[in-house]
Design an enzyme around this catalytic site. Structure first.
Site, PDB file in Angstrom:
ATOM      1  N   ARG A 189       0.796  -1.270   0.056  1.00  0.00           N
ATOM      2  CA  ARG A 189       0.093   0.133   0.087  1.00  0.00           C
ATOM      3  C   ARG A 189       0.979   1.268  -0.163  1.00  0.00           C
ATOM      4  NH1 ARG A 189      -3.882   2.788   4.472  1.00  0.00           N
ATOM      5  NH2 ARG A 189      -4.619   4.236   2.987  1.00  0.00           N
ATOM      6  N   HIS A 190       0.668   2.270  -0.721  1.00  0.00           N
ATOM      7  CA  HIS A 190       1.089   3.518  -0.771  1.00  0.00           C
ATOM      8  C   HIS A 190       1.215   4.243   0.428  1.00  0.00           C
ATOM      9  CE1 HIS A 190      -2.390   5.870   0.099  1.00  0.00           C
ATOM     10  NE2 HIS A 190      -3.137   5.246  -0.608  1.00  0.00           N
ATOM     11  N   ARG A 233       0.250   8.805  -5.612  1.00  0.00           N
ATOM     12  CA  ARG A 233       0.734   8.245  -4.408  1.00  0.00           C
ATOM     13  C   ARG A 233       1.263   6.651  -4.275  1.00  0.00           C
ATOM     14  NH1 ARG A 233      -4.945   8.632  -4.852  1.00  0.00           N
ATOM     15  NH2 ARG A 233      -6.249   6.846  -4.179  1.00  0.00           N
ATOM     16  N   GLU A 259      -7.075   2.554  -7.086  1.00  0.00           N
ATOM     17  CA  GLU A 259      -8.046   2.248  -5.933  1.00  0.00           C
ATOM     18  C   GLU A 259      -9.418   2.324  -6.411  1.00  0.00           C
ATOM     19  OE1 GLU A 259      -8.952   1.092  -3.444  1.00  0.00           O
ATOM     20  OE2 GLU A 259      -8.079   2.410  -1.879  1.00  0.00           O
ATOM     21  N   HIS A 270      -3.208   0.192  -3.562  1.00  0.00           N
ATOM     22  CA  HIS A 270      -4.062   0.989  -2.351  1.00  0.00           C
ATOM     23  C   HIS A 270      -4.895   0.053  -1.431  1.00  0.00           C
ATOM     24  CE1 HIS A 270      -3.507   4.512  -5.323  1.00  0.00           C
ATOM     25  NE2 HIS A 270      -3.550   3.556  -6.140  1.00  0.00           N
TER      26      HIS A 270
END
Length: 218
Positions: A15-16, A65, A89, A151
């Protein structure tokens, strides 16, 4: 070993790092929000750990991101970062940019089901993330390690589909903290979960995922 002979392939879903909208508990969805200062530091720290796994390939969502998070790992490993929009996402429709408090007040019924007006349904997100992962895996050699930068909701839903969980059990997989990761390995009967939400001590999670995916989420 995936079949008792060939070295197993693995996937790291990463995940970012943190964004300002994470701090403000806003639904990000497809909105292209950058990492904040903390998020950049998180990406660099996590990249130094993930590099030790000797990844073979890095693929990222096109949203910055996630892409900037992946770039931190690419800089250490020397690998190019591939981009796949299907790793983006879950779309939030009318909720994008709103806080959870605003969403709960304006759409109490939809909030309870975590179904945004004009947003994506969970089964569609699960299908596209799993399909994208499978496409990139087809380019990975035996024993290879694929890192996917994506995401919170997208990862959890894609993981659930790849692991073959029935939809009513998808909530059994909790959310991921910023810059945390989950690892799956190919087995003789499919994928198995080796780690989930690894990389940090348990902490409050602010994500576009449904509120009950993590008890600490707001």
């Amino acid at each position: 070993m995936s079949d008792g002979k060939r070295p197993a392939r693995r996937v790291v879903f990463w995940r970012h790092g943190q964004t300002l909208w994470n701090l403000e508990h806003r639904f990000q969805g497809h909105t292209d929000i950058p990492l904040d200062e903390t998020g950049m530091a998180q990406a660099e720290r996590a990249a130094s750990l993930l590099a030790a796994l000797r990844p073979s390939m890095i693929v990222s969502s096109h949203l910055r991101r996630a892409h900037d998070t992946a770039t931190a790992l690419g800089a250490i490993t020397g690998l190019d970062v591939m981009v796949d929009k299907d790793l983006r996402e879950r779309g939030g429709g009318e909720w994008e940019g709103l806080t959870r408090t605003e969403i709960a007040a304006g759409w109490p019924v939809q909030y309870a089901e975590w179904e945004a007006p004009g947003g994506e349904i969970v089964t569609d997100v699960a299908a596209r993330v799993a399909a994208a992962t499978t496409r990139w895996l087809s380019r990975l050699d035996d024993g290879g390690l694929l890192v996917i930068a994506s995401h919170g909701a997208a990862i959890r839903l894609g993981l659930a589909r790849l692991l073959g969980l029935p939809e009513e059990l998808w909530s059994a997989l909790g959310g991921l903290g910023n810059c945390s990761w989950s690892v799956i390995e190919e087995g003789r009967k499919g994928w198995r979960l080796l780690e989930h939400n690894a990389g940090t001590l348990p902490e409050p999670i602010s994500s576009d995922d449904r509120p009950d995916s993590a008890s600490a989420a707001v």
